[in-house]
Design a protein around this motif. Structure first.
Motif, short mmCIF file in Angstrom:
data_model
loop_
_atom_site.label_atom_id
_atom_site.label_comp_id
_atom_site.label_asym_id
_atom_site.label_seq_id
_atom_site.Cartn_x
_atom_site.Cartn_y
_atom_site.Cartn_z
N TYR A 17 13.84 5.18 33.81
CA TYR A 17 12.69 4.72 33.03
C TYR A 17 11.57 4.16 33.91
O TYR A 17 10.54 3.77 33.38
CB TYR A 17 13.13 3.63 32.04
CG TYR A 17 14.07 4.13 30.97
CD1 TYR A 17 13.58 4.70 29.81
CD2 TYR A 17 15.46 4.04 31.13
CE1 TYR A 17 14.43 5.16 28.82
CE2 TYR A 17 16.32 4.49 30.15
CZ TYR A 17 15.79 5.05 28.99
OH TYR A 17 16.65 5.50 28.01
N ARG A 18 11.79 4.12 35.22
CA ARG A 18 10.77 3.56 36.11
C ARG A 18 9.52 4.41 36.06
O ARG A 18 9.56 5.62 36.18
CB ARG A 18 11.30 3.47 37.54
CG ARG A 18 10.40 2.64 38.45
CD ARG A 18 11.08 2.31 39.78
NE ARG A 18 12.28 1.51 39.61
CZ ARG A 18 12.28 0.19 39.39
NH1 ARG A 18 11.12 -0.46 39.29
NH2 ARG A 18 13.41 -0.46 39.26
N GLY A 19 8.40 3.76 35.86
CA GLY A 19 7.14 4.48 35.73
C GLY A 19 6.86 4.95 34.31
O GLY A 19 5.76 5.42 34.02
N LEU A 20 7.86 4.81 33.43
CA LEU A 20 7.70 5.23 32.03
C LEU A 20 7.60 4.05 31.09
O LEU A 20 6.92 4.12 30.06
CB LEU A 20 8.87 6.13 31.61
CG LEU A 20 9.08 7.42 32.40
CD1 LEU A 20 10.35 8.12 31.94
CD2 LEU A 20 7.86 8.34 32.23
N LEU A 41 9.41 -4.98 32.82
CA LEU A 41 10.27 -5.94 32.13
C LEU A 41 11.52 -5.27 31.59
O LEU A 41 12.61 -5.85 31.66
CB LEU A 41 9.50 -6.59 30.97
CG LEU A 41 10.33 -7.40 29.97
CD1 LEU A 41 10.92 -8.63 30.66
CD2 LEU A 41 9.50 -7.80 28.77
N TYR A 42 11.40 -4.07 31.07
CA TYR A 42 12.55 -3.37 30.50
C TYR A 42 13.59 -3.06 31.57
O TYR A 42 14.79 -3.17 31.34
CB TYR A 42 12.09 -2.08 29.82
CG TYR A 42 11.33 -2.32 28.54
CD1 TYR A 42 11.94 -2.14 27.30
CD2 TYR A 42 10.01 -2.76 28.55
CE1 TYR A 42 11.26 -2.38 26.12
CE2 TYR A 42 9.31 -3.00 27.38
CZ TYR A 42 9.95 -2.81 26.17
OH TYR A 42 9.27 -3.06 24.99
N LEU A 43 13.13 -2.68 32.75
CA LEU A 43 14.04 -2.40 33.84
C LEU A 43 14.69 -3.69 34.35
O LEU A 43 15.89 -3.71 34.65
CB LEU A 43 13.31 -1.69 34.98
CG LEU A 43 13.00 -0.21 34.79
CD1 LEU A 43 11.98 0.04 33.69
CD2 LEU A 43 12.49 0.40 36.10
N ASP A 44 13.89 -4.75 34.42
CA ASP A 44 14.42 -6.04 34.90
C ASP A 44 15.49 -6.58 33.96
O ASP A 44 16.51 -7.13 34.41
CB ASP A 44 13.29 -7.05 35.04
CG ASP A 44 12.38 -6.76 36.22
OD1 ASP A 44 12.83 -6.06 37.15
OD2 ASP A 44 11.22 -7.22 36.22
N LEU A 46 7.35 4.89 22.05
CA LEU A 46 8.23 4.23 21.09
C LEU A 46 9.66 4.74 21.22
O LEU A 46 10.61 3.95 21.26
CB LEU A 46 7.70 4.45 19.67
CG LEU A 46 8.43 3.71 18.55
CD1 LEU A 46 7.46 3.34 17.43
CD2 LEU A 46 9.58 4.54 17.97
N GLU A 47 9.80 6.05 21.30
CA GLU A 47 11.15 6.62 21.41
C GLU A 47 11.81 6.28 22.73
O GLU A 47 13.03 6.09 22.80
CB GLU A 47 11.10 8.14 21.21
CG GLU A 47 10.73 8.57 19.80
CD GLU A 47 11.65 7.96 18.73
OE1 GLU A 47 12.88 7.88 18.98
OE2 GLU A 47 11.15 7.55 17.68
N LEU A 48 11.02 6.15 23.79
CA LEU A 48 11.57 5.72 25.09
C LEU A 48 12.13 4.31 24.98
O LEU A 48 13.21 4.02 25.50
CB LEU A 48 10.48 5.76 26.16
CG LEU A 48 10.21 7.09 26.86
CD1 LEU A 48 8.98 6.98 27.74
CD2 LEU A 48 11.41 7.53 27.68
N ARG A 49 11.43 3.43 24.28
CA ARG A 49 11.88 2.05 24.14
C ARG A 49 13.15 1.97 23.29
O ARG A 49 14.05 1.20 23.58
CB ARG A 49 10.76 1.19 23.54
CG ARG A 49 9.57 1.06 24.47
CD ARG A 49 8.54 0.09 23.94
NE ARG A 49 7.34 0.11 24.80
CZ ARG A 49 6.52 -0.90 24.97
NH1 ARG A 49 6.75 -2.05 24.37
NH2 ARG A 49 5.46 -0.79 25.75
N MET A 95 19.12 1.38 23.27
CA MET A 95 20.46 1.90 22.99
C MET A 95 21.26 2.02 24.28
O MET A 95 22.46 1.72 24.31
CB MET A 95 20.36 3.27 22.31
CG MET A 95 19.68 3.26 20.93
SD MET A 95 20.46 2.13 19.71
CE MET A 95 19.33 0.71 19.78
N ASP A 96 20.62 2.42 25.37
CA ASP A 96 21.32 2.54 26.65
C ASP A 96 21.81 1.18 27.16
O ASP A 96 22.84 1.10 27.84
CB ASP A 96 20.40 3.16 27.71
CG ASP A 96 20.15 4.65 27.48
OD1 ASP A 96 20.89 5.26 26.68
OD2 ASP A 96 19.21 5.20 28.10
#
Length: 283
Positions: A91-94, A98-101, A146-149, A154-155
């Protein structure tokens, strides 16, 4: 080592802990630099997480800082030498960093505690529930983001359902369970999901009912991740101005106390399951 343009929260935390030890030792950056035969700019980069630091340098610095906590030193060394490229890297760059952290924090956590009053905790959410939450954001997210988030959320459940799950305890107010962020069917499915996940031995869900006298802790929502040693715990709180990672030892102690307070007034897990089951039947 090459300078990092965007250090992760974990890399910044390592630098912050080294800075705390230096300050407790009463040393300035220039003095710490002299101990390593480098300059103060290098120490500053290490402490801000924009430059890596080797195991040998971590041990030299902590020795000069008169740190005798061997468990903390070993934990800092593990952070400095960690080269994990987890699932969140896709997901990096996408997505915002904060989501990665958050995902990296959960990956390394030894346990997780959540307290929620408005929403079901993210780790317990269904796909439909998460989609409804993200759909309410302003400005409106493009469909792809939205779908990426949603997929990222879920992941994140790998910490509960993966091969090496962590102990997890959630304290959820009845309000969060009753608020329908989607339709009636989605609300029922969400309650069923909470019940199913709480079946696992390592997952505990407790409910704070509306019918509770003397509860004034509705401001105490938190996510709390246990570190490899207590000094490396992390509290995460959302505010109108963004999400904050909290690592002050005094504040962490306060959050641990706060969690014990809300846990103490919540229903026991078995009674909480019965409570959630009744709510689901009402739908």
């Amino acid at each position: 080592m090459a300078r990092r343009k965007q250090p992760t929260a974990r890399q910044q935390r390592l630098g912050a802990e080294l800075r705390k030890l230096r300050e407790v030792a009463g040393l300035k950056g220039l003095e710490a630099a002299a101990l390593l035969g480098t300059d103060s700019a290098q120490i500053s980069q290490i402490e801000f997480g924009t430059a890596g630091v080797s195991e040998e340098r971590v041990r030299r610095l902590t020795a000069h800082y008169a740190c005798t906590d061997s468990e903390l030193i070993d934990a800092l060394v593990a952070m400095a030498t960690d080269r994990t490229l987890g699932w969140w890297e896709e997901y990096r760059g996408l997505l915002p960093t904060l989501y990665l952290d958050l995902a990296e924090l959960e990956h390394h956590a030894t346990y997780r505690h959540d307290v929620e009053f408005l929403h079901v905790p993210g780790l317990l959410q269904t796909e439909d529930y998460a989609r409804a939450v993200f759909s309410y954001q302003v400005p409106v997210l493009p469909d792809e983001e939205l779908e990426l988030r949603v997929r990222h959320r879920m992941d994140r459940r790998v910490v509960l359902e993966g091969p090496d799950p962590v102990p997890y305890e959630a304290v959820i107010h009845e309000g969060a369970l009753r608020i329908r962020v989607g339709d009636r069917a989605a609300a029922r499915a969400q309650l069923v999901q909470v019940l199913e996940l709480s079946d696992a031995d390592h997952v505990s869900v407790r409910v704070i009912p509306f019918d509770l006298d003397g509860f004034a802790g509705a401001w105490s929502a938190m996510m709390y991740a246990g570190g490899s040693v207590p000094k490396l715990d992390t509290a995460v709180r959302d505010s109108p101005h963004g999400t904050a990672f909290i690592d002050s030892e005094a504040q962490l102690s306060a959050f641990r106390t706060l969690f014990r307070k809300v846990e103490a007034v919540a229903l026991e897990p078995a009674r909480s399951r019965d409570f959630i089951h009744r709510l689901a039947k009402e739908l």
